[in-house]
Scaffold this motif. Structure first.
Motif, PDB file in Angstrom:
ATOM      1  N   ILE A 150       0.840  -1.200   0.000  1.00 55.38           N
ATOM      2  CA  ILE A 150       0.000   0.000   0.000  1.00 55.38           C
ATOM      3  C   ILE A 150       0.878   1.254   0.000  1.00 55.38           C
ATOM      4  N   LYS A 151       1.883   1.253   0.872  1.00 57.59           N
ATOM      5  CA  LYS A 151       2.721   2.437   0.986  1.00 57.59           C
ATOM      6  C   LYS A 151       3.496   2.691  -0.306  1.00 57.59           C
ATOM      7  N   ASP A 152       4.060   1.647  -0.900  1.00 60.54           N
ATOM      8  CA  ASP A 152       4.809   1.819  -2.146  1.00 60.54           C
ATOM      9  C   ASP A 152       3.915   2.392  -3.245  1.00 60.54           C
ATOM     10  N   HIS A 153       2.677   1.922  -3.289  1.00 62.32           N
ATOM     11  CA  HIS A 153       1.740   2.427  -4.292  1.00 62.32           C
ATOM     12  C   HIS A 153       1.454   3.907  -4.057  1.00 62.32           C
ATOM     13  N   MET A 154       1.210   4.271  -2.808  1.00 63.48           N
ATOM     14  CA  MET A 154       0.898   5.667  -2.496  1.00 63.48           C
ATOM     15  C   MET A 154       2.111   6.577  -2.714  1.00 63.48           C
TER      16      MET A 154
END
Length: 332
Positions: A150-154
């Motif tokens: 999730i963090k990498d995507h954001m």
């Protein structure tokens, strides 16, 4: 990690307080302060900091169930399940306290009940079926991997800050400290009042960088939407001070704004591509580097007569005219 604002745990330890900056809620008397916490953690089985709150024995569990069913903490928990989408990490959703509260909320809401999610690599088909009956969708993966994805995507969408940008902020803070100490030791305000504007500009920069680092673990400045909102806020604030010709506050908040802008820009370019931030300032010239400051500002008190007159008034009013240094108090 931004956006994970409210935490519920059955653990007693201080992990969430220490690592994520969460505010613990343990007793009924804590509930009136719920709205004041930016990241509350509801500790339904008590906290190691409050031995009498710990739920461990059968009798403790019975009392806890009663409190959650009828008390203020239970009311908060019910509201969370009714109005928020919850994600369960490292939790099997088999705790009886939880199930009693959860099923009460689900039954009351009927078809309008929220769907929630449980993330675990160990969910069997039988367990997944049981969870579906509770309106909980299982996601079979490791929680760390789930959050990292999730963090990498954001981050890729420029919504979340890269973690390494905090290192860039730390490096700039050290540079700003060094420049500030060297500069403030190089003059006396009574003799060179026009130089105080650069000193408070550096105060603003330092305070902004300190705040970013102090709150890094809370995720507040990892949310780039929040950072951009702060930048807009301080731009408007500076515009207001310009209309008032308040050069003292213009200087401070221009430095504070620089800290925010540097942090945002650090998320878009590499350290090698980052332009060196100007560490000096004067209302008559704006932001400049040290060499230009020494050449254009250091020995020119009359470069901006209104600013000079204001600096003299500030020093006289504060009683700091003969002091070695004058500072702007931190702004929160």
């Amino acid at each position: 990690m931004p956006y994970f604002g409210t935490i519920i745990t059955t653990n007693w330890d201080r992990y969430f307080e220490e690592v994520t900056g969460a505010t613990p809620f343990v007793y009924e008397s804590d509930v009136p302060f719920w709205e004041t916490a930016k990241r509350p953690v509801l500790k339904i089985h008590g906290s190691i900091d409050n031995y009498t709150s710990i739920v461990s024995s059968t009798e403790d569990y019975e009392r806890c169930e009663g409190r959650l069913r009828d008390g203020a903490l239970g009311a908060v928990l019910k509201q969370i399940f009714a109005t928020k989408t919850c994600i369960f990490f490292g939790y099997s959703a088999t705790d009886q306290d939880f199930l009693n509260i959860y099923n009460t909320v689900r039954a009351g809401l009927g078809p309008l009940a929220r769907t929630h999610y449980l993330v675990s690599p160990f969910v069997s088909e039988e367990e997944s079926s049981r969870l579906k009956l509770l309106n909980i969708i299982s996601v079979k993966t490791d929680a760390t991997h789930f959050l990292k994805t999730i963090k990498d995507h954001m981050v890729s969408k420029f919504c979340f800050s890269r973690d390494d940008t905090f290192s860039s902020v730390s490096s700039l803070l050290i540079e700003a400290y060094d420049a500030h100490f060297k500069f403030t030791n190089s003059f006396r305000p009574s003799e060179s009042p026009h130089l105080v504007f650069s000193a408070v500009y550096q105060d603003g920069l330092i305070h902004a960088l300190q705040r970013i680092l102090d709150l890094a673990h809370t995720g507040q400045y990892s949310d780039l939407h929040y950072v951009r909102g702060q930048i807009s806020k301080y731009e408007n604030m500076i515009a207001g001070y310009r209309r008032k010709k308040d050069y003292w506050e213009i200087s401070y908040f221009t430095g504070y704004l620089l800290g925010l802008e540097f942090f945002e820009l650090s998320n878009f370019v590499s350290d090698e591509e980052l332009p060196p931030p100007p560490l000096f300032f004067h209302p008559g010239v704006g932001q400049i580097d040290e060499a230009e400051f020494e050449r254009e500002i250091r020995n020119r008190q009359d470069i901006h007569k209104l600013a000079l007159a204001q600096a003299k008034r500030i020093l006289k009013r504060s009683g700091s005219a003969g002091a070695e240094v004058i500072q702007h108090l931190p702004w929160a």
